[in-house]
Write an enzyme that holds these catalytic residues in place. Structure first.
Site, PDB file in Angstrom:
ATOM      1  N   HIS A  25      29.728  47.595  51.611  1.00 40.48           N
ATOM      2  CA  HIS A  25      30.005  48.575  50.552  1.00 40.48           C
ATOM      3  C   HIS A  25      31.466  48.495  50.143  1.00 40.48           C
ATOM      4  CE1 HIS A  25      32.398  51.661  52.755  1.00 40.48           C
ATOM      5  NE2 HIS A  25      31.764  51.175  53.810  1.00 40.48           N
ATOM      6  N   CYS A  26      31.732  48.949  48.903  1.00 37.09           N
ATOM      7  CA  CYS A  26      33.104  49.111  48.432  1.00 37.09           C
ATOM      8  C   CYS A  26      33.367  50.605  48.318  1.00 37.09           C
ATOM      9  CB  CYS A  26      33.327  48.374  47.110  1.00 37.09           C
ATOM     10  SG  CYS A  26      32.239  48.922  45.784  1.00 37.09           S
ATOM     11  N   MET A  27      34.142  51.025  47.351  1.00 35.09           N
ATOM     12  CA  MET A  27      34.490  52.443  47.254  1.00 35.09           C
ATOM     13  C   MET A  27      33.341  53.298  46.737  1.00 35.09           C
ATOM     14  SD  MET A  27      38.422  52.371  45.870  1.00 35.09           S
ATOM     15  CE  MET A  27      38.580  54.140  46.025  1.00 35.09           C
ATOM     16  N   ARG A  29      29.900  51.635  45.914  1.00 38.31           N
ATOM     17  CA  ARG A  29      28.627  50.930  45.812  1.00 38.31           C
ATOM     18  C   ARG A  29      28.168  50.328  47.137  1.00 38.31           C
ATOM     19  NH1 ARG A  29      28.803  47.787  40.054  1.00 38.31           N
ATOM     20  NH2 ARG A  29      30.081  49.291  38.941  1.00 38.31           N
TER      21      ARG A  29
END
Length: 455
Positions: A25-27, A29
């Protein structure tokens, strides 16, 4: 429907656990590397409660969750039993560039908040100094700078932990390898060597046989990421051959020793020398033509920042200030930063998701203030066409200012607040170059990415 039920449905709708090659995951998604993208039911996923959007982008299937993404990710790993192994399946259609960009995005995504926050502080501080609101030698600047610069100086630690999650190895062993690269005896020796101090050494010798080259790895990127990649394979190999009765003590011992040696003796120096080769190449370009140098430097600058090799350009600029009293390389770095900002502003404008727009706007402003990592790693690695647009704009704007001989007379961060440093006979061309970089990258990104590509 609760969060846990939504997560169970997501796993089912992406094709089941067997179809998940990797997930991170990113910030905002959840990002999936899937074995077969055709098994995904995007419409059903978008209809799930808590899901803000979903799309297939850059060989990744992305599900927009928002600020709760980390909680969803942790619950998903619990359902899956363990983090999926990225090397189990490899899509034949995925290029090396896509794999590299996916890895960079996966490693940097979780640490973007720290980079973005520190970058914003650093950029604002540079602006205040340039406008002479505060004195560069004041205690206030010292305190604010240590708050802003700590993240970038100790970036190897952040990268090591994040890379360990991507490469599925022990995070604390990864941090230990980063600590070896950042240990004061090595960094102090590198500083002494750079200052040509008497008694400075270029390498430490282990058992009079293995050379540990002296380099300053602070703020480095490529050496750390590849060192942790090597550590992941070393850890699995050691764990496989080690008898069960000895694993608790000797597996981490042997893994750390071999992993640190690989980083110090082989991988770290290779990463540094790649940067030095880039610097030597750039010096040769100026010998051919300043405009041609601008075209090439402007094109490679975004990639150099992405790989962490951009630091190799700084010594060239400092040497130019010492020998000539001015430098033509740093203005090109300025154009690259503005082009990156322009492309990121374009993504912000055409983005449809409120949370995504907030994150992207922050990254764009940070790039405008001279700190491009949040924009590159948090935004442009996800949209390769936007990255290409920024590269083209950077190249053309750099060639433009080089043609007119734009130069800088003092070292300063390449931010929009740096413009006062260009005041003089070349100021109008520097101003025109900034406008070209921002407008061209913005327009190219808007055209290439398109409104339907950003949800």
């Amino acid at each position: 429907m609760g969060t846990q039920e939504a997560i169970n449905n997501i796993i089912r709708l992406v094709g089941g656990q067997d179809n998940i090659n990797n997930v991170w995951h990113c910030m905002t998604r959840l990002r999936f590397d899937l074995v077969d993208d055709n098994k995904v039911d995007q419409g059903a996923i978008k209809a799930l409660p808590g899901v803000l959007g979903a799309q297939l982008q850059s060989d990744q299937f992305q599900i927009v969750i928002g600020p709760k993404v980390n909680s969803w990710y942790e619950q998903m790993l619990t359902v899956l039993g363990k983090a999926p192994q990225g090397e189990t399946h490899i899509k034949g259609r995925k290029s090396l560039v896509s794999m590299f960009m996916d890895t960079v995005s996966g490693v940097f995504g979780p640490i973007v908040p720290a980079i973005a926050g520190a970058g914003m502080i650093k950029g604002l501080l540079a602006g205040l100094i340039a406008l002479k609101v505060v004195s560069a030698k004041s205690d206030t600047v010292v305190v604010i700078d240590l708050i802003a610069s700590g993240v970038f100086y100790f970036l190897p630690f952040f990268l090591a932990v994040s890379a360990a999650k991507i490469f599925k190895t022990n995070e604390y062993l990864a941090a230990a390898v980063a600590a070896c690269l950042m240990y004061p005896s090595l960094i102090d020796a590198a500083k002494a060597l750079a200052a040509h101090q008497e008694g400075a050494v270029s390498a430490f010798w282990l058992l009079n046989a293995l050379p540990v080259s002296v380099f300053n790895y602070a703020s480095s990127v490529i050496p750390v990421i590849f060192s942790i990649l090597a550590l992941s394979y070393i850890h699995r190999w050691v764990d496989r051959i080690m008898p069960d009765v000895l694993k608790t003590v000797f597996t981490p011992t042997l893994t750390l020793f071999l992993g640190a040696l690989a980083a110090l003796v082989i991988i770290g120096p290779i990463g540094i020398w790649l940067g030095k080769a880039l610097a030597f190449f750039i010096q040769g370009l100026f010998g051919i033509s300043a405009s041609f140098a601008g075209l090439v430097v402007g094109a490679i600058r975004p990639v150099a920042i992405l790989t962490g090799m951009h630091h190799a350009m700084t010594p060239i600029a400092l040497q130019n200030f010492s020998e000539h009293g001015y430098d033509m390389l740093m203005p090109m770095m300025f154009m690259a930063n503005m082009a990156i900002a322009g492309s990121t502003f374009a993504i912000w404008r055409i983005s449809k998701n409120r949370q995504e727009r907030t994150v992207t706007l922050s990254a764009a402003i940070s790039a405008l203030l001279g700190i491009t990592e949040p924009a590159l790693f948090g935004v442009l690695t996800r949209y390769k066409k936007a990255f290409i647009a920024a590269t083209v704009a950077s190249s053309l704007a750099s060639a433009f200012i080089a043609f007119f001989g734009v130069r800088l007379y003092g070292y300063i961060l390449s931010s929009i607040f740096s413009l006062p440093a260009y005041i003089g006979p070349y100021f109008v061309f520097a101003l025109s170059g900034v406008a070209m970089a921002l407008v061209l990258s913005f327009l190219l990104t808007t055209v290439l990415v398109g409104k339907d590509a950003v949800e």
